[in-house]
Design a protein around this motif. Structure first.
Motif, short mmCIF file in Angstrom:
data_model
loop_
_atom_site.label_atom_id
_atom_site.label_comp_id
_atom_site.label_asym_id
_atom_site.label_seq_id
_atom_site.Cartn_x
_atom_site.Cartn_y
_atom_site.Cartn_z
N ASP A 170 19.04 49.01 68.99
CA ASP A 170 19.27 49.32 67.59
C ASP A 170 20.56 48.62 67.16
O ASP A 170 21.45 48.38 67.98
N PRO A 171 20.70 48.30 65.87
CA PRO A 171 21.96 47.68 65.40
C PRO A 171 23.16 48.57 65.74
O PRO A 171 23.11 49.78 65.57
N GLU A 172 24.20 47.95 66.25
CA GLU A 172 25.40 48.68 66.68
C GLU A 172 26.64 47.91 66.20
O GLU A 172 26.91 46.81 66.68
N PRO A 173 27.41 48.49 65.27
CA PRO A 173 28.57 47.78 64.72
C PRO A 173 29.66 47.47 65.75
O PRO A 173 30.47 46.58 65.53
N LEU A 174 29.69 48.15 66.87
CA LEU A 174 30.69 47.87 67.91
C LEU A 174 30.39 46.59 68.68
O LEU A 174 31.27 46.04 69.35
N ILE A 175 29.16 46.09 68.59
CA ILE A 175 28.78 44.90 69.34
C ILE A 175 28.94 43.66 68.47
O ILE A 175 28.41 43.59 67.37
N ILE A 202 22.94 50.22 78.36
CA ILE A 202 24.12 49.38 78.54
C ILE A 202 25.30 50.14 77.97
O ILE A 202 25.15 50.98 77.07
N THR A 203 26.47 49.87 78.52
CA THR A 203 27.69 50.53 78.07
C THR A 203 28.60 49.49 77.44
O THR A 203 28.89 48.46 78.05
N ILE A 204 29.03 49.76 76.23
CA ILE A 204 29.96 48.88 75.53
C ILE A 204 31.35 49.14 76.10
O ILE A 204 31.79 50.29 76.20
N MET A 205 32.03 48.04 76.48
CA MET A 205 33.35 48.14 77.10
C MET A 205 34.42 47.59 76.16
O MET A 205 34.13 46.76 75.29
N GLU A 206 35.66 48.07 76.36
CA GLU A 206 36.79 47.58 75.58
C GLU A 206 37.97 47.34 76.51
O GLU A 206 38.24 48.17 77.40
N ASP A 207 38.67 46.24 76.32
CA ASP A 207 39.84 45.91 77.13
C ASP A 207 41.06 46.58 76.50
O ASP A 207 41.31 46.43 75.30
N VAL A 250 33.34 52.60 75.98
CA VAL A 250 33.43 53.02 74.59
C VAL A 250 32.20 53.83 74.19
O VAL A 250 32.32 54.91 73.61
N LYS A 251 31.02 53.29 74.52
CA LYS A 251 29.79 53.95 74.10
C LYS A 251 28.64 53.44 74.95
O LYS A 251 28.60 52.27 75.29
N GLN A 277 32.08 42.80 75.70
CA GLN A 277 31.68 43.00 77.09
C GLN A 277 30.86 44.28 77.20
O GLN A 277 31.20 45.30 76.60
N VAL A 278 29.77 44.18 77.94
CA VAL A 278 28.91 45.34 78.18
C VAL A 278 28.69 45.48 79.68
O VAL A 278 28.74 44.50 80.43
N GLN A 279 28.44 46.69 80.10
CA GLN A 279 28.19 46.98 81.51
C GLN A 279 26.73 47.35 81.68
O GLN A 279 26.19 48.14 80.91
#
Length: 104
Positions: free
Chosen positions: A62-67, A7-12, A30-31, A72-74
């Motif tokens: 895994d734990p991810e501080p950005l989430i 999955i890809t972490i997205m940012e507006d 983002v990542k 929103q994720v892709q």
């Protein structure tokens, strides 16, 4: 657990201008993280976690501080031509992994 999906972490990139009006931006990547994605639904989420909102997928990662909730994720669904944007509606933290519940 097999982390065989991504999955890809997205940012507006939208922002509030000097006049207090929202200026639309674009979603940027983002990542990308490896994870396990499973189809899921509202009744299973209620049975397993007492969560009453709509859910389309359950993700182990895994734990991810950005989430955070609302992130929103892709994700590229199996029978779709283009990746779909989902919202993280709940995070269930465990010792060394997280369970994310996604809905669009």
């Amino acid at each position: 657990m097999f982390y065989d999906k991504e999955i890809t972490i997205m940012e507006d990139t939208g922002y509030m201008n000097d006049y207090g009006r929202w200026v639309d931006g674009e979603l940027t990547k983002v990542k990308t993280i490896e994870c396990d994605v499973q189809p899921y639904n509202k009744s299973l989420a209620y049975k397993d976690y007492a969560f009453e909102e709509d859910v389309k997928y359950r993700v182990f990662c895994d734990p991810e501080p950005l989430i955070k909730n609302g992130t929103q994720v892709q994700y590229q669904e199996v029978f779709k031509d283009k990746p779909t944007i989902f919202n993280v509606v709940n995070i269930i933290p465990w010792d060394d992994y997280w369970i994310l519940l996604l809905d669009n």
